[in-house]
Write an enzyme that holds these catalytic residues in place. Structure first.
Site, PDB file in Angstrom:
ATOM      1  N   LEU A 158      44.200  40.074  44.003  1.00 37.81           N
ATOM      2  CA  LEU A 158      43.804  41.443  44.345  1.00 37.81           C
ATOM      3  C   LEU A 158      42.525  41.492  45.167  1.00 37.81           C
ATOM      4  CD1 LEU A 158      45.696  41.820  41.755  1.00 37.81           C
ATOM      5  CD2 LEU A 158      44.484  43.932  41.390  1.00 37.81           C
ATOM      6  N   ASP A 208      35.388  37.302  41.323  1.00 41.07           N
ATOM      7  CA  ASP A 208      35.060  38.507  42.098  1.00 41.07           C
ATOM      8  C   ASP A 208      33.689  38.293  42.731  1.00 41.07           C
ATOM      9  OD1 ASP A 208      36.128  41.778  41.565  1.00 41.07           O
ATOM     10  OD2 ASP A 208      34.416  41.308  42.839  1.00 41.07           O
ATOM     11  N   TYR A 250      42.959  46.579  59.238  1.00 42.28           N
ATOM     12  CA  TYR A 250      43.240  46.368  57.814  1.00 42.28           C
ATOM     13  C   TYR A 250      44.743  46.190  57.612  1.00 42.28           C
ATOM     14  CZ  TYR A 250      43.672  47.384  52.825  1.00 42.28           C
ATOM     15  OH  TYR A 250      43.986  47.321  51.494  1.00 42.28           O
ATOM     16  N   GLY A 299      37.293  44.563  40.143  1.00 40.15           N
ATOM     17  CA  GLY A 299      37.552  45.773  40.924  1.00 40.15           C
ATOM     18  C   GLY A 299      38.261  46.815  40.091  1.00 40.15           C
ATOM     19  N   PHE A 300      38.587  47.912  40.732  1.00 41.61           N
ATOM     20  CA  PHE A 300      39.210  49.038  40.035  1.00 41.61           C
ATOM     21  C   PHE A 300      40.561  48.642  39.428  1.00 41.61           C
ATOM     22  CE2 PHE A 300      42.239  52.520  41.455  1.00 41.61           C
ATOM     23  CZ  PHE A 300      42.269  53.159  40.220  1.00 41.61           C
ATOM     24  N   ILE A 301      41.493  48.187  40.233  1.00 39.61           N
ATOM     25  CA  ILE A 301      42.827  47.852  39.695  1.00 39.61           C
ATOM     26  C   ILE A 301      42.754  46.550  38.900  1.00 39.61           C
ATOM     27  CG2 ILE A 301      45.261  47.407  40.254  1.00 39.61           C
ATOM     28  CD1 ILE A 301      44.862  49.004  42.843  1.00 39.61           C
ATOM     29  N   GLY A 350      33.797  45.445  43.971  1.00 40.53           N
ATOM     30  CA  GLY A 350      33.971  45.518  42.517  1.00 40.53           C
ATOM     31  C   GLY A 350      32.609  45.679  41.848  1.00 40.53           C
ATOM     32  N   LYS A 384      46.690  42.837  56.287  1.00 35.50           N
ATOM     33  CA  LYS A 384      47.566  42.846  55.111  1.00 35.50           C
ATOM     34  C   LYS A 384      48.988  42.380  55.482  1.00 35.50           C
ATOM     35  CE  LYS A 384      45.094  44.034  51.577  1.00 35.50           C
ATOM     36  NZ  LYS A 384      45.069  43.258  50.333  1.00 35.50           N
TER      37      LYS A 384
END
Ligand code: UDP
Length: 334
Positions: free
Chosen positions: A80, A31, A153, A10-12, A36, A157
């Site tokens: 993540l 992943d 969401y 993914g991005f981070i 991603g 979390k």
């Protein structure tokens, strides 16, 4: 060190992988490529100096056997992997809750079994409808009504946070909880809602910039490299388990001002189009009007300080999106 990164494509996650590879560590990525992309980690895999130290598993974190093997192999775990992006969550409500709740529980269960330190990434969304600033880790949590599905969401979390804290209390699991505020930079896609890559693409194409609502809602944006520095410093901190840390920037900006800055920075001929929320999202959407973190706690604990200002962030995102567009001239990038 062997580092497991769930959501590492993914991005981070891919930036985090790069950081540890550059330091000489081995990085294991799992992943499912739901949000991603292999293109995020392909350049790392091909890297002459460290590509051979990157191991990629395309699989879901719900696969017990894969996670059992990977967690047993690695020294520390960054979790993540999650359903992300407002548009994605609203389109995939059940899948999102399942991956964010059952997936995280799976990761925590295995980290507890093998006694591995784990860092989980929660979200500033858990602060819900607070309007005050800055948001402090000890603030009450107030969501909107359950008819507004965006809050699913945030609820999932928050459930992750409590599950990690429960493992910390009952098993002594070294779980560190981070609440990430809006993180931006190269490799972030606008496909699932994220405002900066979306507006940058629109500006580069000289299309109207779609600003939702009246554009007076605010956010703070943090460069992904600064966030990754914070994540790795927390992982290395012996005094962070069982606690929650905000990670974000403090430069507050309205989305309307952001759109203007993007038009300037890209020298675009675009105009700004205000779009009512009900036309922008499904009707079960409700925006957060303001979101500014207090970063006092993480500053005190590890000296965290974002160093990249918004102009620099925008330049980086613009360069990245330009390169992407030149590579794929016929494809829409958002
Ligand atoms: N937003 C916008 N235009 C877009 C995408 C997003 O005006 O094309 C707004 C969105 O409604 C929100 C802010 O930008 O107020 C940040 O949205 P994003 O989805 O990036 O992150 P989040 O809402 O999770 O902070």
């Amino acid at each position: 060190m062997r580092v497991l990164i769930t959501g590492g494509a993914g991005f981070i996650g891919s930036h985090l992988a790069e950081t540890y590879l550059e330091r000489g560590d081995e990085v294991y990525v799992i992943d499912d490529l739901s949000t991603g992309a292999l293109s995020n980690i392909e350049p790392l895999r091909r890297h002459p100096r460290y590509g051979h130290r990157l191991f990629v598993h395309i699989d879901t974190i719900l696969n017990h056997d894969t996670m059992l093997e990977l967690t047993g192999t690695c020294d520390v775990v960054f979790h993540l992997a999650a359903a992300v992006g407002v548009q994605y969550i609203l389109k995939n409500p059940l899948k999102s809750i399942r991956i964010n709740v059952a997936g995280t529980e799976k990761v925590l269960e295995l980290c507890a079994k093998f006694k591995k330190r784990v860092l989980i990434t929660s979200s500033s969304e858990v602060y819900g409808k607070h309007l005050h600033a800055p948001l402090v880790e000890t603030d009450n949590i107030i969501y909107g009504p359950s008819s507004k599905f965006r809050w699913s969401y945030a609820a999932s979390k928050l459930m992750d946070e409590f599950t990690a804290l429960a493992y910390f209390r009952t098993n002594g699991l070294e779980a560190i909880i981070t609440r990430l505020f809006n993180t931006v930079g190269p490799r972030q896609t606008g496909a699932y809602g994220m405002v900066i890559p979306r507006l940058v693409c629109q500006a580069l194409n000289h299309e109207p910039l779609t600003v939702y609502g009246d554009g007076m809602q605010t956010r703070t944006f943090t460069f992904v490299k600064d966030v990754v520095d914070g994540l790795s410093a927390l992982m290395a901190c012996d005094d962070a388990a069982g606690e929650v840390f905000n990670i974000g920037g403090t430069e507050e900006i309205t989305i309307l001002d952001l759109a203007e800055r993007i038009i300037q920075a890209t020298e675009s001929r675009s105009s700004i189009q205000l779009i009512p929320y009900e036309k922008a999202y499904a009707k079960d959407f409700e925006d957060m009007q303001r979101r500014v973190p207090s970063i006092r706690k993480i500053q005190d604990r590890i000296g965290f300080q974002p160093v990249t200002d918004l102009d620099t962030i925008l330049r980086q995102v613009i360069d990245f999106q330009r390169t992407l567009m030149n590579r794929q001239p016929d494809k829409e990038t958002t």
